[in-house]
Design an enzyme around this catalytic site. Structure first.
Site, mmCIF file in Angstrom:
data_model
loop_
_atom_site.group_PDB
_atom_site.id
_atom_site.type_symbol
_atom_site.label_atom_id
_atom_site.label_comp_id
_atom_site.label_asym_id
_atom_site.label_seq_id
_atom_site.Cartn_x
_atom_site.Cartn_y
_atom_site.Cartn_z
ATOM 1 N N CYS A 113 0.818 -1.216 0.000
ATOM 2 C CA CYS A 113 0.000 0.000 0.000
ATOM 3 C C CYS A 113 0.849 1.262 0.000
ATOM 4 O O CYS A 113 0.324 2.359 -0.220
ATOM 5 C CB CYS A 113 -0.932 0.007 1.211
ATOM 6 S SG CYS A 113 -2.096 -1.376 1.235
ATOM 7 N N HIS A 256 -3.150 7.011 3.682
ATOM 8 C CA HIS A 256 -3.603 5.781 3.032
ATOM 9 C C HIS A 256 -4.950 5.386 3.629
ATOM 10 O O HIS A 256 -5.144 5.413 4.840
ATOM 11 C CB HIS A 256 -2.581 4.672 3.245
ATOM 12 C CG HIS A 256 -3.072 3.319 2.867
ATOM 13 N ND1 HIS A 256 -3.707 3.060 1.672
ATOM 14 C CD2 HIS A 256 -3.045 2.125 3.535
ATOM 15 C CE1 HIS A 256 -4.048 1.785 1.612
ATOM 16 N NE2 HIS A 256 -3.659 1.198 2.726
ATOM 17 N N ASN A 286 -10.255 0.084 0.694
ATOM 18 C CA ASN A 286 -8.792 0.101 0.633
ATOM 19 C C ASN A 286 -8.359 -0.269 -0.783
ATOM 20 O O ASN A 286 -8.508 -1.407 -1.212
ATOM 21 C CB ASN A 286 -8.223 -0.893 1.646
ATOM 22 C CG ASN A 286 -6.701 -0.925 1.657
ATOM 23 O OD1 ASN A 286 -6.036 -0.362 0.790
ATOM 24 N ND2 ASN A 286 -6.141 -1.604 2.642
#
Length: 331
Positions: A113, A256, A286
């Protein structure tokens, strides 16, 4: 040394929406449980064979249009992704061909990520040392293809999308003020992939979903949550110190989009109010390396950023990897 500034931003999300109510038909979960635990209400899923490079190309064209930089003038294309179209060639090379960036060097960065911030660091360094004048940085993922749809702890989290920024050289004292990257492989067991086929759910909640890959994501959520908050706070404070910017000077933080509880915990530790934290997790889930550039492009488009604003981007992902960047906004 030159400086690199953001001159364009863009994003793309697939049209197909999968809600929490849809997932109730597949696994033992509920809309209330997902919302309370993650902050997610729905996510977008790539269908009809749409691959990562195509999502990336659509976001890249938006960013290029806003920047005024022609694709043929790009010197570098860097894509953060863990779901490239294939093992090789890189997603960046496929993207380069799709947008006509004929003279650009192209590469992928795999940092979970954290892929977008890692890719941003590569492009920033290339511009600062004089090897590039214009660079395209993309975060793009089709996580639906690496989702274990029988695991309620992970299938409710993930979505597909892409975001992009164009960086250009400047001699002004503006743009990217600091980038800091970290990793610790000893915690890799908290978030990783396993080489195993995963069956799609029998209920057709996502018509036309892409074929699953021969591996899927596995996560140990509780210890990962604790480690994430600790590392995000640490790297945020280090990056602010390096850029000589105080928390109260921040116009916006774009973290994030992994879990709303992680985001809220970080904001609380930093003393940031809700209006200074931009989130999209409720609508997109996500999206791994795509989450920051997607949120950034949206924040800019709705007027949450103005020239000279201090922007903090901070991320955490598989590896474990984490990173942050302090940017003086230029658009």
């Amino acid at each position: 040394m030159h400086n690199a500034k953001v001159v364009g931003a863009g994003s793309y999300t697939p049209e197909t929406v999968v809600t929490n109510r849809d997932l109730e038909k597949v696994v033992d979960t509920s809309d209330d449980w997902i919302t309370r635990r993650t902050g997610i209400k729905e996510r977008r899923i790539a269908t009809g064979g749409m691959v990562t490079s195509e999502l990336a190309a659509r976001a890249a064209r938006q960013a290029l249009e806003q920047s005024g930089v022609d694709a043929c003038d790009l010197d570098l294309v860097v894509v953060g992704t863990v779901t490239p179209d294939r093992q090789f060639p890189s997603c960046a090379c496929v993207l380069q061909e799709k947008i006509g960036a004929r003279k650009a060097a192209s590469m992928d960065v795999s940092a979970g990520c954290s892929g977008f911030i890692y890719a941003l660091s590569v492009a920033n360094n290339a511009i600062r040392c004089g090897e590039a004048e214009h660079a395209l940085v993309v975060g793009a993922e089709v996580l639906s293809g690496v989702t274990n749809w029988s695991d309620r702890g992970t299938c409710v989290l993930l979505g597909d999308g892409a975001g992009a920024v164009v960086l250009s050289r400047t001699e002004e004292d503006t743009g990217i003020k600091a980038v800091h990257l970290r990793s610790d492989g000893s915690f890799g067991h908290l978030l990783y992939s396993v080489d195993k086929d995963c069956e799609l759910p029998s209920l057709d909640i996502v018509p036309g979903i892409n074929e699953q890959r021969p591996f899927y994501l596995v996560m140990d959520g509780k210890p990962l949550f604790k480690k994430a908050v600790e590392c995000l706070e640490e790297i945020t404070r280090w990056t602010l110190d390096k850029a000589q910017v105080k928390v109260e000077e921040l116009a916006l933080m774009v973290p994030h989009q992994a879990n709303i509880r992680i985001i809220n915990a970080l904001a609380q530790r930093l003393g940031l109010t809700e209006d200074k934290v931009y989130t999209t997790i409720d609508r997109y889930g996500n999206t791994s390396s795509a989450s920051i550039p997607m949120a950034l492009a949206e924040a800019a488009s709705v007027g949450r950023l103005a020239p000279k604003d201090k922007l903090l981007m901070v991320t955490f992902g598989a590896g474990l990897t984490w990173g942050a960047s302090l940017v003086e906004w230029s658009i």
